[in-house]
Write a protein that holds these residues in place. Structure first.
Motif, PDB file in Angstrom:
ATOM      1  N   GLN A  42       0.816  -1.209   0.000  1.00 43.48           N
ATOM      2  CA  GLN A  42       0.000   0.000   0.000  1.00 43.48           C
ATOM      3  C   GLN A  42       0.855   1.266   0.000  1.00 43.48           C
ATOM      4  N   ILE A  43       1.977   1.241   0.719  1.00 46.87           N
ATOM      5  CA  ILE A  43       2.885   2.392   0.730  1.00 46.87           C
ATOM      6  C   ILE A  43       3.420   2.633  -0.680  1.00 46.87           C
ATOM      7  N   ASP A  44       3.809   1.571  -1.372  1.00 46.83           N
ATOM      8  CA  ASP A  44       4.316   1.690  -2.737  1.00 46.83           C
ATOM      9  C   ASP A  44       3.230   2.206  -3.674  1.00 46.83           C
ATOM     10  N   LEU A  45       2.024   1.700  -3.551  1.00 47.17           N
ATOM     11  CA  LEU A  45       0.909   2.157  -4.376  1.00 47.17           C
ATOM     12  C   LEU A  45       0.644   3.641  -4.145  1.00 47.17           C
ATOM     13  N   GLY A  46       0.699   4.064  -2.893  1.00 45.73           N
ATOM     14  CA  GLY A  46       0.495   5.478  -2.569  1.00 45.73           C
ATOM     15  C   GLY A  46       1.574   6.359  -3.177  1.00 45.73           C
ATOM     16  N   ALA A  47       2.811   5.877  -3.198  1.00 45.20           N
ATOM     17  CA  ALA A  47       3.903   6.644  -3.797  1.00 45.20           C
ATOM     18  C   ALA A  47       3.679   6.820  -5.297  1.00 45.20           C
ATOM     19  N   TRP A  48       3.217   5.771  -5.964  1.00 47.02           N
ATOM     20  CA  TRP A  48       2.921   5.898  -7.392  1.00 47.02           C
ATOM     21  C   TRP A  48       1.748   6.845  -7.617  1.00 47.02           C
ATOM     22  N   ALA A  49       0.706   6.729  -6.793  1.00 48.33           N
ATOM     23  CA  ALA A  49      -0.486   7.568  -6.958  1.00 48.33           C
ATOM     24  C   ALA A  49      -0.174   9.047  -6.740  1.00 48.33           C
ATOM     25  N   SER A  50       0.762   9.341  -5.838  1.00 48.45           N
ATOM     26  CA  SER A  50       1.107  10.741  -5.574  1.00 48.45           C
ATOM     27  C   SER A  50       2.255  11.219  -6.465  1.00 48.45           C
ATOM     28  N   GLU A  51       2.595  10.409  -7.458  1.00 48.20           N
ATOM     29  CA  GLU A  51       3.612  10.725  -8.462  1.00 48.20           C
ATOM     30  C   GLU A  51       4.999  10.947  -7.864  1.00 48.20           C
ATOM     31  N   GLN A  52       5.313  10.230  -6.779  1.00 49.32           N
ATOM     32  CA  GLN A  52       6.664  10.274  -6.234  1.00 49.32           C
ATOM     33  C   GLN A  52       7.622   9.499  -7.126  1.00 49.32           C
TER      34      GLN A  52
END
Length: 67
Positions: A42-52
């Motif tokens: 989920q942390i990785d998915l959030g990073a992709w979603a926030s364009e990190q």
């Protein structure tokens, strides 16, 4: 002749979790693979979603003039 229907042992692959750097089992028994847990996934998915994470793009040359 026996009627055994044993499946061959499939070796378990141990990889490094891309989220936390811990040990992760890369097998069908781990629904979060290659991550070690749902939290890391989920942390990785959030990073992709926030364009990190972004793919590098080549900038056009300075003298490029569109037609």
């Amino acid at each position: 002749m026996s009627g055994s229907t044993q499946k061959p042992d499939i070796p378990v692959k141990i990889v490094t979790c891309p989220g936390c750097g811990g040990v992760s089992v890369y097998a069908a028994s781990n629904p979060y693979r290659p991550f070690c847990s749902e939290r890391c996934k989920q942390i990785d998915l959030g990073a992709w979603a926030s364009e990190q994470f972004a793919m590098p793009a080549a900038a056009p040359p300075e003298d490029f003039a569109p037609d």
